[in-house]
Design a protein around this motif. Structure first.
Motif, short mmCIF file in Angstrom:
data_model
loop_
_atom_site.label_atom_id
_atom_site.label_comp_id
_atom_site.label_asym_id
_atom_site.label_seq_id
_atom_site.Cartn_x
_atom_site.Cartn_y
_atom_site.Cartn_z
N ARG A 23 2.57 -28.87 -7.55
CA ARG A 23 3.42 -29.90 -7.49
C ARG A 23 4.11 -30.09 -6.08
O ARG A 23 4.81 -29.21 -5.95
CB ARG A 23 4.09 -30.07 -8.73
CG ARG A 23 3.52 -30.43 -10.07
CD ARG A 23 4.40 -30.07 -11.02
NE ARG A 23 5.25 -31.20 -11.43
CZ ARG A 23 5.16 -32.40 -12.02
NH1 ARG A 23 4.20 -32.55 -12.67
NH2 ARG A 23 6.41 -33.25 -12.04
N CYS A 24 3.61 -31.21 -5.45
CA CYS A 24 4.66 -31.65 -4.49
C CYS A 24 5.49 -32.63 -4.73
O CYS A 24 5.09 -33.87 -4.78
CB CYS A 24 3.66 -31.97 -3.29
SG CYS A 24 4.34 -32.70 -1.75
N LYS A 78 3.18 -31.57 2.94
CA LYS A 78 3.99 -32.03 4.11
C LYS A 78 3.92 -33.54 3.81
O LYS A 78 2.84 -33.97 3.80
CB LYS A 78 3.72 -31.81 5.55
CG LYS A 78 3.81 -30.43 5.91
CD LYS A 78 3.34 -29.90 7.35
CE LYS A 78 3.63 -28.60 7.62
NZ LYS A 78 3.46 -28.05 8.81
N ALA A 79 5.10 -34.20 3.59
CA ALA A 79 5.11 -35.68 3.24
C ALA A 79 6.04 -36.17 4.53
O ALA A 79 6.99 -35.82 5.13
CB ALA A 79 5.98 -35.94 2.20
N GLU A 87 9.10 -31.22 3.52
CA GLU A 87 7.93 -30.02 3.16
C GLU A 87 8.22 -29.15 2.04
O GLU A 87 9.61 -28.79 1.99
CB GLU A 87 7.20 -29.43 4.32
CG GLU A 87 7.96 -28.49 5.01
CD GLU A 87 7.26 -27.72 6.24
OE1 GLU A 87 7.11 -26.47 5.91
OE2 GLU A 87 6.91 -28.29 7.08
N THR A 88 7.52 -28.72 1.35
CA THR A 88 7.78 -27.60 0.42
C THR A 88 6.34 -26.95 0.22
O THR A 88 5.34 -27.33 0.34
CB THR A 88 7.87 -28.46 -1.02
OG1 THR A 88 8.25 -27.61 -1.99
CG2 THR A 88 6.69 -29.50 -1.44
N THR A 89 6.87 -25.61 -0.01
CA THR A 89 5.92 -24.47 -0.13
C THR A 89 5.73 -23.86 -1.47
O THR A 89 6.94 -23.49 -1.87
CB THR A 89 5.92 -23.59 1.34
OG1 THR A 89 6.08 -24.38 2.46
CG2 THR A 89 5.03 -22.54 1.16
N GLY A 90 4.46 -23.47 -1.92
CA GLY A 90 4.39 -22.64 -2.89
C GLY A 90 3.46 -21.67 -2.62
O GLY A 90 2.67 -21.73 -1.49
N VAL A 91 3.71 -20.30 -3.14
CA VAL A 91 2.91 -19.30 -2.77
C VAL A 91 2.05 -18.81 -4.13
O VAL A 91 2.68 -18.67 -4.99
CB VAL A 91 3.78 -18.00 -2.44
CG1 VAL A 91 2.73 -16.59 -2.32
CG2 VAL A 91 4.62 -18.12 -1.23
#
Length: 96
Positions: A23-24, A78-79, A87-91
């Motif tokens: 989810r972003c 990236k928005a 931006e938001t990052t998931g691993v």
């Protein structure tokens, strides 16, 4: 005051052949453009039939089906709109 608001980062663990949805949750006005990256490489819907990104009311959702260990990595959304970028990052770790 127009802004883009990201959520916290995520760490996800899944097993081979499962499905994962990343989810972003970045919203903005006007609605931002979303781009997904895996390990800093842009993802497109045509690269891989198992990978599909779609816009939602709360941002963007990246779905990866039939997971493989090679899908493990860092996924970044990236928005951007004319007022800024977030931006938001998931691993993601895929286990056998």
């Amino acid at each position: 005051s127009p802004s883009l608001t990201p959520t916290r980062n995520n760490v996800l663990r899944r097993y081979r052949s499962q499905v994962v949805r990343l989810r972003c949750e970045i919203t903005g006005n006007p609605i931002p453009n979303y781009t997904w990256y895996k390990n800093d490489q842009p993802l497109t819907n045509t690269d891989n039939k198992r990978v599909n990104a779609k816009a939602t009311t709360w941002g963007s959702r990246l779905k990866i089906s039939d997971l493989e260990p090679g899908d493990s990595g860092s996924y970044t959304c990236k928005a951007s709109n004319q007022f800024g970028k977030e931006e938001t990052t998931g691993v993601l770790t895929v286990l056998n």
